[in-house]
Design an enzyme around this catalytic site. Structure first.
Site, PDB file in Angstrom:
ATOM      1  N   LEU A  36       0.835  -1.214   0.000  1.00 40.85           N
ATOM      2  CA  LEU A  36       0.000   0.000   0.000  1.00 40.85           C
ATOM      3  C   LEU A  36       0.867   1.260   0.000  1.00 40.85           C
ATOM      4  CD1 LEU A  36      -2.964  -0.967   2.396  1.00 40.85           C
ATOM      5  CD2 LEU A  36      -2.779  -1.263  -0.085  1.00 40.85           C
ATOM      6  N   LEU A  82       3.069  -8.645  -9.637  1.00 37.29           N
ATOM      7  CA  LEU A  82       2.894  -7.311 -10.245  1.00 37.29           C
ATOM      8  C   LEU A  82       3.483  -6.187  -9.402  1.00 37.29           C
ATOM      9  CD1 LEU A  82      -0.392  -8.699 -10.674  1.00 37.29           C
ATOM     10  CD2 LEU A  82      -0.046  -7.047 -12.479  1.00 37.29           C
ATOM     11  N   THR A 130       7.255  -5.230 -18.662  1.00 36.50           N
ATOM     12  CA  THR A 130       6.874  -4.102 -19.515  1.00 36.50           C
ATOM     13  C   THR A 130       7.606  -4.137 -20.857  1.00 36.50           C
ATOM     14  OG1 THR A 130       7.080  -1.701 -19.680  1.00 36.50           O
ATOM     15  CG2 THR A 130       8.661  -2.767 -18.277  1.00 36.50           C
ATOM     16  N   ASP A 131       7.011  -3.503 -21.853  1.00 36.43           N
ATOM     17  CA  ASP A 131       7.688  -3.380 -23.153  1.00 36.43           C
ATOM     18  C   ASP A 131       8.868  -2.413 -23.080  1.00 36.43           C
ATOM     19  OD1 ASP A 131       6.276  -0.980 -22.948  1.00 36.43           O
ATOM     20  OD2 ASP A 131       5.278  -1.139 -24.893  1.00 36.43           O
ATOM     21  N   GLU A 132       8.946  -1.616 -21.989  1.00 39.85           N
ATOM     22  CA  GLU A 132      10.017  -0.607 -21.902  1.00 39.85           C
ATOM     23  C   GLU A 132      11.404  -1.242 -21.799  1.00 39.85           C
ATOM     24  OE1 GLU A 132       9.367   2.793 -19.477  1.00 39.85           O
ATOM     25  OE2 GLU A 132       7.251   2.931 -20.005  1.00 39.85           O
ATOM     26  N   TYR A 155      13.562   3.062 -14.254  1.00 40.40           N
ATOM     27  CA  TYR A 155      12.426   2.131 -14.149  1.00 40.40           C
ATOM     28  C   TYR A 155      12.624   0.928 -15.066  1.00 40.40           C
ATOM     29  CZ  TYR A 155       7.891   0.090 -15.369  1.00 40.40           C
ATOM     30  OH  TYR A 155       6.873  -0.802 -15.647  1.00 40.40           O
ATOM     31  N   LYS A 159      13.216  -3.087 -14.276  1.00 38.56           N
ATOM     32  CA  LYS A 159      12.334  -4.160 -14.761  1.00 38.56           C
ATOM     33  C   LYS A 159      13.140  -5.158 -15.608  1.00 38.56           C
ATOM     34  CE  LYS A 159       8.420  -4.561 -14.290  1.00 38.56           C
ATOM     35  NZ  LYS A 159       7.583  -5.178 -13.218  1.00 38.56           N
ATOM     36  N   ASN A 184       1.467   0.123 -22.757  1.00 35.11           N
ATOM     37  CA  ASN A 184       0.779   1.038 -21.820  1.00 35.11           C
ATOM     38  C   ASN A 184      -0.673   0.642 -21.593  1.00 35.11           C
ATOM     39  OD1 ASN A 184       3.100   2.578 -22.846  1.00 35.11           O
ATOM     40  ND2 ASN A 184       2.230   4.250 -21.645  1.00 35.11           N
TER      41      ASN A 184
HETATM   42  P1  NAD Z   1       0.917   0.582  -9.761  1.00 35.31           P
HETATM   43  O1  NAD Z   1       2.009   1.539  -9.427  1.00 35.31           O
HETATM   44  O2  NAD Z   1      -0.440   1.095 -10.025  1.00 35.31           O
HETATM   45  O3  NAD Z   1       0.780  -0.498  -8.587  1.00 35.31           O
HETATM   46  C1  NAD Z   1       1.890  -1.106  -7.981  1.00 35.31           C
HETATM   47  C2  NAD Z   1       1.411  -1.801  -6.722  1.00 35.31           C
HETATM   48  O4  NAD Z   1       2.547  -2.422  -6.106  1.00 35.31           O
HETATM   49  C3  NAD Z   1       0.797  -0.851  -5.689  1.00 35.31           C
HETATM   50  O5  NAD Z   1      -0.391  -1.410  -5.166  1.00 35.31           O
HETATM   51  C4  NAD Z   1       1.872  -0.752  -4.614  1.00 35.31           C
HETATM   52  O6  NAD Z   1       1.348  -0.519  -3.321  1.00 35.31           O
HETATM   53  C5  NAD Z   1       2.524  -2.128  -4.710  1.00 35.31           C
HETATM   54  N1  NAD Z   1       3.908  -2.112  -4.219  1.00 35.31           N
HETATM   55  C6  NAD Z   1       4.878  -1.216  -4.543  1.00 35.31           C
HETATM   56  N2  NAD Z   1       6.010  -1.503  -3.862  1.00 35.31           N
HETATM   57  C7  NAD Z   1       5.747  -2.603  -3.125  1.00 35.31           C
HETATM   58  C8  NAD Z   1       6.524  -3.390  -2.229  1.00 35.31           C
HETATM   59  N3  NAD Z   1       7.801  -3.069  -1.945  1.00 35.31           N
HETATM   60  N4  NAD Z   1       5.948  -4.465  -1.646  1.00 35.31           N
HETATM   61  C9  NAD Z   1       4.660  -4.790  -1.909  1.00 35.31           C
HETATM   62  N5  NAD Z   1       3.874  -4.084  -2.734  1.00 35.31           N
HETATM   63  C10 NAD Z   1       4.416  -2.995  -3.340  1.00 35.31           C
HETATM   64  O7  NAD Z   1       1.465  -0.265 -10.974  1.00 35.31           O
HETATM   65  P2  NAD Z   1       0.705  -0.843 -12.260  1.00 35.31           P
HETATM   66  O8  NAD Z   1       0.668   0.206 -13.302  1.00 35.31           O
HETATM   67  O9  NAD Z   1      -0.538  -1.504 -11.823  1.00 35.31           O
HETATM   68  O10 NAD Z   1       1.776  -1.947 -12.735  1.00 35.31           O
HETATM   69  C11 NAD Z   1       1.740  -3.256 -12.194  1.00 35.31           C
HETATM   70  C12 NAD Z   1       2.840  -4.082 -12.826  1.00 35.31           C
HETATM   71  O11 NAD Z   1       2.656  -4.129 -14.239  1.00 35.31           O
HETATM   72  C13 NAD Z   1       4.242  -3.502 -12.605  1.00 35.31           C
HETATM   73  O12 NAD Z   1       5.119  -4.581 -12.398  1.00 35.31           O
HETATM   74  C14 NAD Z   1       4.556  -2.781 -13.906  1.00 35.31           C
HETATM   75  O13 NAD Z   1       5.939  -2.756 -14.140  1.00 35.31           O
HETATM   76  C15 NAD Z   1       3.822  -3.651 -14.901  1.00 35.31           C
HETATM   77  N6  NAD Z   1       3.364  -2.966 -16.123  1.00 35.31           N
HETATM   78  C16 NAD Z   1       2.620  -1.825 -16.039  1.00 35.31           C
HETATM   79  C17 NAD Z   1       2.134  -1.235 -17.204  1.00 35.31           C
HETATM   80  C18 NAD Z   1       1.275   0.020 -17.174  1.00 35.31           C
HETATM   81  O14 NAD Z   1       0.934   0.552 -18.227  1.00 35.31           O
HETATM   82  N7  NAD Z   1       0.871   0.515 -16.029  1.00 35.31           N
HETATM   83  C19 NAD Z   1       2.435  -1.805 -18.451  1.00 35.31           C
HETATM   84  C20 NAD Z   1       3.235  -2.965 -18.489  1.00 35.31           C
HETATM   85  C21 NAD Z   1       3.671  -3.542 -17.321  1.00 35.31           C
HETATM   86  O1  DAU Z   2       4.949   0.863 -21.790  1.00 36.40           O
HETATM   87  C1  DAU Z   2       4.549   0.344 -20.555  1.00 36.40           C
HETATM   88  C2  DAU Z   2       4.790   1.357 -19.470  1.00 36.40           C
HETATM   89  O2  DAU Z   2       3.798   2.372 -19.632  1.00 36.40           O
HETATM   90  C3  DAU Z   2       4.716   0.766 -18.061  1.00 36.40           C
HETATM   91  O3  DAU Z   2       5.740  -0.174 -17.898  1.00 36.40           O
HETATM   92  C4  DAU Z   2       4.851   1.871 -17.010  1.00 36.40           C
HETATM   93  O4  DAU Z   2       4.690   1.321 -15.712  1.00 36.40           O
HETATM   94  C5  DAU Z   2       3.775   2.903 -17.251  1.00 36.40           C
HETATM   95  O5  DAU Z   2       3.926   3.968 -16.349  1.00 36.40           O
HETATM   96  C6  DAU Z   2       3.828   3.423 -18.695  1.00 36.40           C
HETATM   97  O6  DAU Z   2       5.020   4.219 -18.892  1.00 36.40           O
HETATM   98  P1  DAU Z   2       4.998   5.599 -19.721  1.00 36.40           P
HETATM   99  O7  DAU Z   2       6.144   6.414 -19.292  1.00 36.40           O
HETATM  100  O8  DAU Z   2       4.840   5.344 -21.168  1.00 36.40           O
HETATM  101  O9  DAU Z   2       3.592   6.208 -19.175  1.00 36.40           O
HETATM  102  P2  DAU Z   2       3.173   7.705 -18.743  1.00 36.40           P
HETATM  103  O10 DAU Z   2       1.689   7.687 -18.554  1.00 36.40           O
HETATM  104  O11 DAU Z   2       4.013   8.231 -17.645  1.00 36.40           O
HETATM  105  O12 DAU Z   2       3.505   8.552 -20.050  1.00 36.40           O
HETATM  106  C7  DAU Z   2       2.918   8.256 -21.305  1.00 36.40           C
HETATM  107  C8  DAU Z   2       3.516   9.211 -22.327  1.00 36.40           C
HETATM  108  O13 DAU Z   2       3.050  10.546 -22.037  1.00 36.40           O
HETATM  109  C9  DAU Z   2       5.023   9.291 -22.274  1.00 36.40           C
HETATM  110  O14 DAU Z   2       5.523   9.485 -23.598  1.00 36.40           O
HETATM  111  C10 DAU Z   2       5.317  10.533 -21.441  1.00 36.40           C
HETATM  112  C11 DAU Z   2       4.143  11.433 -21.757  1.00 36.40           C
HETATM  113  N1  DAU Z   2       3.708  12.321 -20.654  1.00 36.40           N
HETATM  114  C12 DAU Z   2       3.444  11.751 -19.447  1.00 36.40           C
HETATM  115  C13 DAU Z   2       3.030  12.529 -18.381  1.00 36.40           C
HETATM  116  C14 DAU Z   2       2.757  11.900 -17.036  1.00 36.40           C
HETATM  117  C15 DAU Z   2       3.535  13.676 -20.869  1.00 36.40           C
HETATM  118  O15 DAU Z   2       3.753  14.202 -21.971  1.00 36.40           O
HETATM  119  N2  DAU Z   2       3.137  14.443 -19.807  1.00 36.40           N
HETATM  120  C16 DAU Z   2       2.876  13.933 -18.574  1.00 36.40           C
HETATM  121  O16 DAU Z   2       2.509  14.685 -17.638  1.00 36.40           O
END
Ligand code: NAD
Ligand code: DAU
Length: 349
Positions: A36, A82, A130-132, A155, A159, A184
């Site tokens: 949390l 996750l 992630t694809d990153e 980040y 990963k 994303n």
């Molecule tokens: P998020 O930041 O919304 O959630 C992360 C969760 O992990 C939170 O509930 C947080 O409390 C918990 N957490 C963080 N540190 C912790 C710790 N030390 N111990 C236990 N719990 C902990 O993240 P998300 O966007 O839901 O991403 C989830 C997973 O999917 C991540 O591994 C991320 O790399 C991956 N991912 C995310 C995206 C995206 O677009 N958001 C895309 C591809 C992969």
């Molecule tokens: O590709 C998967 C990834 O997508 C996940 O692994 C990450 O956890 C997730 O956060 C996301 O990463 P991005 O950096 O792509 O997402 P974000 O929403 O931060 O940004 C999306 C795009 O928008 C990126 O090119 C940066 C841009 N951006 C983002 C923010 C927050 C802006 O231009 N302005 C902003 O304020």
């Protein structure tokens, strides 16, 4: 009854995965382990918290003894991992937190599985990535499962490192693992620091929309429930040791996506057309900003029959409606203890 550990289940994607598994698999016990942090919120799971096959444990994956104890007590049959620090901008200002949770936390889970799963038949350690990790594309090209790792942000480096550890535990200790790398995600319950919920929130409150650089970066967007469905398919039918790319076949230049959000917001809020676009403010680019991500998701499509279900324009409208209808949730996660994090994020600009 199988007991499945889902880490990070109170976060954005995790909460959708927990909801899917608790509802779809009444014969599984789903244990959600989450620290949390600012990004995790039990309000994301109100509708499942009283279900008999659901249990929440508050804890930190960086605490190796605690993790080992959980594995001893709960005797997990599978792990869907996750939990992570997930926001690129935060990784630029505080990389060590990403090393701790994303690398050390993952290795702690791998160690616990390795020690406790004496006979790993029917066990599965599923790592969500992630694809990153693949780095950045130019105008052309697409990431496949064979693309060389080339992470650029703290980040994505964390990963990538965790992905390598997961594969190393299979090669060294025969741990049955599977990995997926997704693009994303968007949808409900995403903390409003990420592009889509941040911009919805700012438009509603007539705050500037900080577009990094020229807004020309490209992302591939996937509906979060489609990601959860892919995770279900891979957890149950993915081949051990394999990697699957997951994506939406849906690339958008940031500025085009932002204009789409502005148009839908104008119509939903009854504002004159073009009103929200006036909030667009070009700001300094993100350091090391990857230009373009694009995912080839044909392996999961051809081998496991998964494909995205939702058209993007429809998904964006549903997402905007959800945030507008769930103001209490939005206020909750951007106030109190969470406010500090939200303001840090906002003021930083
Ligand atoms: P998020 O930041 O919304 O959630 C992360 C969760 O992990 C939170 O509930 C947080 O409390 C918990 N957490 C963080 N540190 C912790 C710790 N030390 N111990 C236990 N719990 C902990 O993240 P998300 O966007 O839901 O991403 C989830 C997973 O999917 C991540 O591994 C991320 O790399 C991956 N991912 C995310 C995206 C995206 O677009 N958001 C895309 C591809 C992969
Ligand atoms: O590709 C998967 C990834 O997508 C996940 O692994 C990450 O956890 C997730 O956060 C996301 O990463 P991005 O950096 O792509 O997402 P974000 O929403 O931060 O940004 C999306 C795009 O928008 C990126 O090119 C940066 C841009 N951006 C983002 C923010 C927050 C802006 O231009 N302005 C902003 O304020």
């Amino acid at each position: 009854m199988k007991t499945i550990l889902i880490t990070g289940g109170a976060g954005f994607i995790g909460s959708h995965v927990v909801r899917l598994f608790v509802n779809k698999y009444p014969d599984y016990k789903i244990v959600n382990l989450d620290k949390l942090t600012y990004a995790g919120n039990l309000a994301n799971l109100k509708d499942v918290e009283k279900k008999p096959n659901y249990e929440f444990i508050k804890g930190d994956i960086v605490d190796s003894e605690f993790i080992l104890k959980c594995f001893e007590e709960k005797k997990f049959d599978g792990v869907i991992h996750l939990a992570a620090e997930s926001h690129v901008d935060r990784s630029i200002s505080n990389p060590i937190e990403f090393v701790n949770t994303n690398v050390i936390g993952t290795v702690n889970l791998l160690n616990a599985a390795r020690y406790l799963w004496k006979d790993p038949v029917d066990k599965r350690f599923y790592h969500i990535s992630t694809d990153e990790v693949y780095g950045s594309l130019g105008e052309e090209g697409i990431f496949t499962e064979d693309t060389r790792y080339d992470p650029h942000s703290p980040y994505s480096a964390s990963k990538a490192s965790s992905d390598h550890f997961v594969r190393a535990y299979q090669d060294t200790y025969n741990l049955p693992i599977v990995i997926s790398n997704c693009s994303n995600n968007y949808g409900s319950y995403q903390f409003p620091e990420k592009l889509i919920p941040l911009f919805i929130h700012n438009i509603k409150n007539r705050k500037p929309l900080p577009v990094y650089g020229k807004g020309e970066n490209v992302r591939d967007w996937l509906w979060v429930d489609d990601h959860a469905a892919a995770i279900d398919v891979i957890f149950h039918r993915g081949k051990s040791g394999e990697t699957y790319n997951i994506g939406g076949f849906n690339e958008w230049k940031n500025i085009d996506l932002i204009r789409l959000i502005c148009r839908v917001m104008d119509s939903r809020l009854g504002r004159p057309a073009g009103e929200s676009e006036k909030l667009i403010t070009y700001v300094k680019d993100r350091a090391g900003h990857d230009l373009r991500y694009a995912i080839d998701a044909s392996k999961i499509k051809n081998e496991l029959g998964w494909k995205p279900s939702l058209q993007f324009e429809e998904g964006i409208e549903k997402t905007i409606d959800w945030y507008l209808e769930n103001e209490e949730w939005l206020n909750n996660v951007t106030s109190g203890d969470y406010k500090k994090y939200y303001e840090e994020q906002y003021i930083k600009r």
